[in-house]
Write an enzyme that holds these catalytic residues in place. Structure first.
Site, PDB file in Angstrom:
ATOM      1  N   GLY A  15       0.812  -1.125  -0.004  1.00  0.00           N
ATOM      2  CA  GLY A  15      -0.056  -0.020  -0.001  1.00  0.00           C
ATOM      3  C   GLY A  15       0.857   1.078  -0.071  1.00  0.00           C
ATOM      4  N   ALA A  16       1.917   1.253  -0.698  1.00  0.00           N
ATOM      5  CA  ALA A  16       2.966   2.458  -0.713  1.00  0.00           C
ATOM      6  C   ALA A  16       2.548   3.473  -1.220  1.00  0.00           C
ATOM      7  CB  ALA A  16       4.483   1.727  -0.908  1.00  0.00           C
ATOM      8  N   TYR A 163     -15.748  -5.545   7.449  1.00  0.00           N
ATOM      9  CA  TYR A 163     -14.621  -4.868   8.038  1.00  0.00           C
ATOM     10  C   TYR A 163     -14.107  -5.305   9.392  1.00  0.00           C
ATOM     11  CZ  TYR A 163     -11.166  -1.140   8.748  1.00  0.00           C
ATOM     12  OH  TYR A 163      -9.957  -0.405   8.985  1.00  0.00           O
ATOM     13  N   ALA A 164     -15.066  -5.239  10.434  1.00  0.00           N
ATOM     14  CA  ALA A 164     -14.621  -5.539  11.896  1.00  0.00           C
ATOM     15  C   ALA A 164     -14.221  -6.981  11.975  1.00  0.00           C
ATOM     16  CB  ALA A 164     -15.612  -5.117  12.725  1.00  0.00           C
ATOM     17  N   ALA A 165     -14.878  -7.938  11.479  1.00  0.00           N
ATOM     18  CA  ALA A 165     -14.470  -9.072  11.341  1.00  0.00           C
ATOM     19  C   ALA A 165     -13.357  -9.483  10.610  1.00  0.00           C
ATOM     20  CB  ALA A 165     -15.785  -9.853  10.869  1.00  0.00           C
ATOM     21  N   ALA A 166     -13.054  -8.819   9.545  1.00  0.00           N
ATOM     22  CA  ALA A 166     -11.948  -9.195   8.892  1.00  0.00           C
ATOM     23  C   ALA A 166     -10.633  -8.570   9.588  1.00  0.00           C
ATOM     24  CB  ALA A 166     -11.846  -8.241   7.505  1.00  0.00           C
ATOM     25  N   LYS A 167     -10.638  -7.507  10.460  1.00  0.00           N
ATOM     26  CA  LYS A 167      -9.700  -6.997  11.144  1.00  0.00           C
ATOM     27  C   LYS A 167      -9.507  -7.814  12.603  1.00  0.00           C
ATOM     28  CE  LYS A 167      -8.001  -3.658   8.782  1.00  0.00           C
ATOM     29  NZ  LYS A 167      -6.727  -3.700   7.857  1.00  0.00           N
TER      30      LYS A 167
END
Length: 256
Positions: A15-16, A163-167
């Protein structure tokens, strides 16, 4: 020494091309990295970051290759280029993550399977592919650092179940890898709060105000403040720190 780190490490940052990834790469170059391997899904943004860093740090060896780290073939091509160009990787920073949806919130009952899968891929598959690519060399050399990106909402958030579950998966993966790669490779995670990036710049003002209200100091984080946490995890001072998740959130506490 357990958890030792070379004084001039070779660093990979995903992600640079974005504000966060660029800031992290710059901070680690300032800390003494002898080489940077950079990737981003946007070739244009990646080229701009590589050019900026090359101008700021003359003589610093930089390998850059556009790629989608959720794809095994593109992640593999980047890893091969990084290893060939730098001779090895000592520090891996898995910055890539976020939401695939156009809107910030999608109730679970309105979420498509496509969005669910895409969010998990975006936040976890890069960690999977690149850890498998670079960790064996770290173990062979007896030294290495991996830093993943969780978030303060990994304990659950309205409208962000994907998003929360993935994180939460990233947080769990961090602990699992810390156990598997010990004692020579440390694995930690940063859990940012709301941070001033291109995403938050486009956020409605009322929404930004609501989100920062939970922070003790009532403001967003700056990318440089997140980068300082990453720099700590990759420093000699953190050689006995592994399996940890540090929140950079102005006091908002992530929890399940």
């Amino acid at each position: 020494m357990s958890g030792k780190l070379l004084t001039t490490p070779r660093v990979t940052v995903t992600g640079a091309g974005g504000p966060m990834g660029l800031t992290i790469a710059r901070r680690l170059a300032q800390a003494g990295a002898c080489g940077l391997a950079l990737t981003d899904i946007s070739g244009t943004r990646l080229g701009e970051s590589a050019a900026l860093l090359g101008a700021e740090f003359p003589g610093l060896e930089i390998v850059s290759l556009r790629g989608d780290m959720t794809r095994a073939d593109e992640a593999g091509a980047f890893a091969s280029a990084a290893l060939a160009g730098l001779g090895g990787i000592d520090v891996l920073v898995n910055t890539v993550g976020g939401l695939r949806a156009k809107q910030l919130y999608t109730p679970m009952l309105e979420m498509t399977e496509e969005q669910w899968r895409a969010t998990f891929d975006l936040n976890l598959m890069g960690c999977f592919h690149l850890t498998r690519a670079f960790a064996p060399g770290m173990l062979e050399r007896g030294a290495g650092r991996i830093v993943n990106f969780a978030t303060i909402v990994f304990g659950g958030e309205y409208g962000q179940a994907d998003y929360a579950a993935a994180k939460a998966g990233v947080a769990s993966l961090t602990r699992s890898l810390a156990a598997e790669l010990a004692p020579h490779v440390t694995v930690n995670a940063v859990a940012p709060g709301l941070t001033r990036t291109s995403v938050t710049q486009n956020m409605p003002e009322a929404e930004a105000v609501r989100l920062v209200a939970g922070a003790f100091n009532r403001r967003m984080a700056e990318p440089g403040e997140i980068a300082e946490a990453v720099a700590f995890f990759t420093s000699e001072s953190a050689r006995f720190v592994t399996g940890e998740i540090i929140a950079v959130s102005g006091g908002i506490h992530p929890h399940l």
